[in-house]
Structures are given as structure tokens and as C-alpha cells.
Design a protein around this motif. Sequence first.
Motif, short mmCIF file in Angstrom:
data_model
loop_
_atom_site.label_atom_id
_atom_site.label_comp_id
_atom_site.label_asym_id
_atom_site.label_seq_id
_atom_site.Cartn_x
_atom_site.Cartn_y
_atom_site.Cartn_z
N LYS A 1 -11.05 2.63 8.97
CA LYS A 1 -12.14 3.56 8.68
C LYS A 1 -12.96 3.06 7.48
CE LYS A 1 -10.98 7.90 8.67
NZ LYS A 1 -11.65 8.49 9.86
N GLY A 2 -12.28 2.68 6.41
CA GLY A 2 -12.99 2.18 5.22
C GLY A 2 -13.70 0.87 5.51
N TYR A 3 -13.06 0.01 6.27
CA TYR A 3 -13.63 -1.30 6.58
C TYR A 3 -14.91 -1.16 7.41
CZ TYR A 3 -14.09 -5.95 8.61
OH TYR A 3 -14.58 -7.17 9.01
N LEU A 4 -14.85 -0.37 8.48
CA LEU A 4 -16.01 -0.25 9.36
C LEU A 4 -17.13 0.56 8.72
CD1 LEU A 4 -14.27 0.17 12.84
CD2 LEU A 4 -15.43 -1.85 11.92
N LYS A 5 -16.80 1.39 7.74
CA LYS A 5 -17.84 2.10 7.00
C LYS A 5 -18.82 1.11 6.38
CE LYS A 5 -18.32 5.05 2.87
NZ LYS A 5 -18.81 4.02 1.93
N GLU A 6 -18.32 -0.05 5.95
CA GLU A 6 -19.17 -1.08 5.35
C GLU A 6 -19.50 -2.19 6.35
OE1 GLU A 6 -20.49 -1.02 2.36
OE2 GLU A 6 -19.47 0.78 1.63
N ALA A 7 -18.48 -2.75 6.97
CA ALA A 7 -18.70 -3.91 7.85
C ALA A 7 -19.38 -3.53 9.15
CB ALA A 7 -17.36 -4.59 8.14
N GLY A 8 -19.28 -2.27 9.55
CA GLY A 8 -19.95 -1.85 10.77
C GLY A 8 -21.45 -2.04 10.72
N LEU B 1 -1.93 4.12 7.85
CA LEU B 1 -2.55 3.17 6.93
C LEU B 1 -3.52 2.26 7.67
CD1 LEU B 1 0.28 2.07 4.45
CD2 LEU B 1 -1.36 3.94 4.25
N PHE B 2 -3.15 1.85 8.87
CA PHE B 2 -4.06 1.02 9.67
C PHE B 2 -5.35 1.79 9.96
CE2 PHE B 2 -5.86 -0.18 13.77
CZ PHE B 2 -6.05 -1.55 13.60
N GLU B 3 -5.22 3.05 10.34
CA GLU B 3 -6.40 3.85 10.65
C GLU B 3 -7.28 4.05 9.42
OE1 GLU B 3 -7.49 8.10 12.84
OE2 GLU B 3 -5.41 7.46 12.62
N ALA B 4 -6.63 4.30 8.26
CA ALA B 4 -7.40 4.50 7.03
C ALA B 4 -8.12 3.23 6.62
CB ALA B 4 -6.47 4.98 5.92
N TYR B 5 -7.43 2.09 6.70
CA TYR B 5 -8.07 0.82 6.35
C TYR B 5 -9.25 0.55 7.27
CZ TYR B 5 -8.91 -4.08 5.34
OH TYR B 5 -9.51 -5.26 4.98
N VAL C 1 0.85 -1.19 0.00
CA VAL C 1 0.00 0.00 0.00
C VAL C 1 0.88 1.24 0.00
CG1 VAL C 1 -1.82 1.24 1.23
CG2 VAL C 1 -1.77 -1.24 1.27
N GLU C 2 0.53 2.20 -0.84
CA GLU C 2 1.37 3.39 -1.01
C GLU C 2 0.87 4.60 -0.24
OE1 GLU C 2 1.52 3.92 -5.21
OE2 GLU C 2 2.85 2.21 -5.55
N ASN C 3 -0.43 4.67 0.07
CA ASN C 3 -0.96 5.86 0.72
C ASN C 3 -2.28 5.53 1.42
OD1 ASN C 3 -3.14 6.13 -1.35
ND2 ASN C 3 -1.42 6.64 -2.69
N THR C 4 -2.77 6.50 2.20
CA THR C 4 -3.97 6.26 2.99
C THR C 4 -5.22 6.12 2.12
OG1 THR C 4 -4.19 8.66 3.31
CG2 THR C 4 -3.08 7.42 5.05
N THR C 5 -5.22 6.75 0.95
CA THR C 5 -6.37 6.60 0.05
C THR C 5 -6.52 5.14 -0.38
OG1 THR C 5 -6.16 8.86 -0.78
CG2 THR C 5 -7.35 7.28 -2.18
N GLN C 6 -5.41 4.52 -0.76
CA GLN C 6 -5.45 3.11 -1.14
C GLN C 6 -5.87 2.24 0.03
OE1 GLN C 6 -1.58 2.19 -2.67
NE2 GLN C 6 -1.86 3.35 -4.56
N ALA C 7 -5.33 2.54 1.22
CA ALA C 7 -5.68 1.75 2.40
C ALA C 7 -7.17 1.85 2.70
CB ALA C 7 -4.86 2.22 3.60
N PHE C 8 -7.73 3.05 2.63
CA PHE C 8 -9.16 3.23 2.85
C PHE C 8 -9.97 2.44 1.83
CE2 PHE C 8 -13.20 5.26 2.00
CZ PHE C 8 -13.73 5.48 3.27
N GLN C 9 -9.55 2.50 0.57
CA GLN C 9 -10.26 1.78 -0.48
C GLN C 9 -10.19 0.27 -0.26
OE1 GLN C 9 -12.17 2.97 -3.09
NE2 GLN C 9 -11.98 4.91 -2.01
N GLY C 10 -9.05 -0.22 0.19
CA GLY C 10 -8.93 -1.64 0.48
C GLY C 10 -9.86 -2.06 1.60
N GLY C 11 -9.92 -1.24 2.67
CA GLY C 11 -10.83 -1.54 3.77
C GLY C 11 -12.27 -1.52 3.35
#
Length: 374
Positions: free
Chosen positions: A285-292, A279-283, A126-136
Motif C-alpha cells: 500500500k505504501g509502495y504503490l502510493k508513491e511508485a504507482g 505486513l506485505f499488504e501494508a508495505y 519490521v515490528e508492525n504495519t505502520t513501519q511496513a507502510f512507511q518502508g514501502g
Amino acid sequence: MQSVANIVEVVSNFNCEVDVESLRAFGSGHINDTYFLKNSTASGEDYLLQRINHHIFKDVDQLTQNMCRVIAHLKNKVKTQGAGDPDKEVMTLIPAIDGKYYYRDSTGDYWRLCLFLKDTRSYDVVENTTQAFQGGEAFGKFQKMLSDLPSGLLFDVIPDFHNIQKRLAALNEAAGSDPLDRMKKVLPELEYISTHAQQMLYFQQPQQQLALPKRVTHNDTKFNNVLLDKNDQAQCVIDLDTVMDGYIAYDFGDAIRTIINTAAEDEADLDKIKLNMPLFEAYTKGYLKEAGQFLTGSEVDSLVMGALLLPYMQAVRFLTDYISGDHYFKVKFDGHNLQRTRAQLQLHKLLHENADALQTIINNEMAVYQQKQA
């Protein structure tokens, strides 16, 4: 690389038109062999051809049935939601001429063909927080869309795949036989694994097995199993060989294993392995946006243990393979699996030391999600 004659035989048994001369190796997978095939007509679709490792996936028919069931469920979800394109957001398998979604060639190898999704790419790191969020967001959405597919419908294509108790037993068996006299090289690694073994049995504890529901999970959530479009927006989750019933935390943990690490999975210089907390925080955030939207409280509480378990388990698997003679994972040089083991144990060490900080981030992001829903 496969011979052209062999590939001609294979692709002629699928419903497609391709230029076999364009064959080239594709991707960085450890298990299956993947090739890119150009369509023989300029306006046609391109394809990815995979030789399935049937020494690992011993029942290819069951594996394929799992994939087809999950793919059909996901495509139906995208279609009924009405806001996406199921052929772009979900992988598409191409049937063979006999109607099956795989073909066994004259040498006994198994193959499958799927559509190549144009203008997409994957990243090993992962190169940046945008990618990490998208992955999550991608893996969270994947799990959310499958959350109403009942457990018990899929075949267990690799029994006890994430059962660390069984993985540790396999390591002990390999260490006991030591067929290549490699034990003397790995004593510090074995000691570290033994020290943390009891904590890592968290998901085998009866109280956790009662509290945590089994769900349909991906079971191989490396970041490179999310395809991003040209704008780095998540488009499709791929590599569905291991879709089976499991715990949500396994998927979360395996994703974190590849996202939070500042270095590669097999980094030789352990000093380069650090935790990228943004990156952990961004992932997360993206993950819980859906899985939450569907996770239980017990599942949320188990996520950090998943993040600790998966690099530990991967180290156990790499070390078992190294001691046994490198039969499972592809290796590029002598000692590659040992190098991978050391890198994963270093990652586990750092995650263990920062577990409280990881839990705080999860709690904060879950609270933000709940406030938005209130």
C-alpha cells in the motif's frame, strides 16, 4: 575494531571535527565496516565513518560517483518540491580535504564519511504495519524521485548483481571445485535450487527484457536501509553503494524478503519462518502510493516475481559463499552462510506457495491507487 591511530589518520583527511576516542562499531551490515563518531564540539554534527569493502566494490571511485550523482538528484528533488529538508531526507557525504568523497589510507583501505542523522533508527525486523507502510512509502518515493534520472548514466559497480543466471553459474562453479569438501552437506539445498531454476530465469526471458524498462534502482532494499524518525515515520533511504540500473521488481522483491518474513534472515529454526501477510499488504500500500505514479503495467505485473526471485537469489549467493569458504559475507560462526541459505529457501518456498495471494493484494492496492487518481 580499527586502531585509534589509524582512525586519526583517516578522519584528519576529512573536513570534520570529531572525537576519535568516541569511536564505536555501528549497524549490522554484511559488507562494509561502519563506525559512529561523536563531534568534538557539543553543537556540531555527528558522523558515520565507513570502511568500504574494496574487495567487493573494486572501483571505489566509480561507486562514489554513482552515489554523488544520485544524492545530488535526490537533494534537488526535495529542494524543488519545497516541502522537505534535503539534509534530513537524503544522506550527506563529507568531502575529503583533497575534494574527493572518499579517502584511501596508508594501508590501502578506502573510507567515506557521512552525516549522522540524529533521532533516527532502523530495524532489522519490521515490528508492525505502520513501519511496513512507511518502508514501502520510502522506497516507492525513492524510486519515484529517480524515475526521471535516465538509465545508462551510472557505473555498473557490481556487474550482473541481480542476474540469477550468472549467480547460478557461480554456484555451479563453486560446487564443481568444492574447495572445502562441503558439497556433501548441501545436497538438499542444491536440489531445491535446481528444481526452481527455470522459473527464476523470468527476468532473463527476452519478452520480459523487452517489456520491462531499466531504471536507476537501489538494489539493496532491506528494511534496515530505511531510517525512521522517533515517531516511526520514514525519513531517509540509506546505503547507496549499489545504486545502478536494474528492474523495479528487484527492489520490491528485496524489500519484501526482509519485511514479510516473521523471523530473521538467518533464522536457524525454519518453523519460525512464516509469512506476515498484513505486513506485505501494508508495505505494498505504501509502495504503490508513491511508485504507482510512474510504474508501467508490465512492471506491476512483475512485482510478485521479484518477491519470489530475491530470497531465492540470496540463498544462491549464501550457498555459493558457503561452498567457496565464506569470503563474501561476514559470518559469525561456522556454517552461518548455510544457515542463511536454508532460511532463505524456506522463505522462497512459502512465497511460492502463496504467490496468487500476493498477486491479489498487489492488484487490489493498485486498483485502489488508480481509483484515487481518477
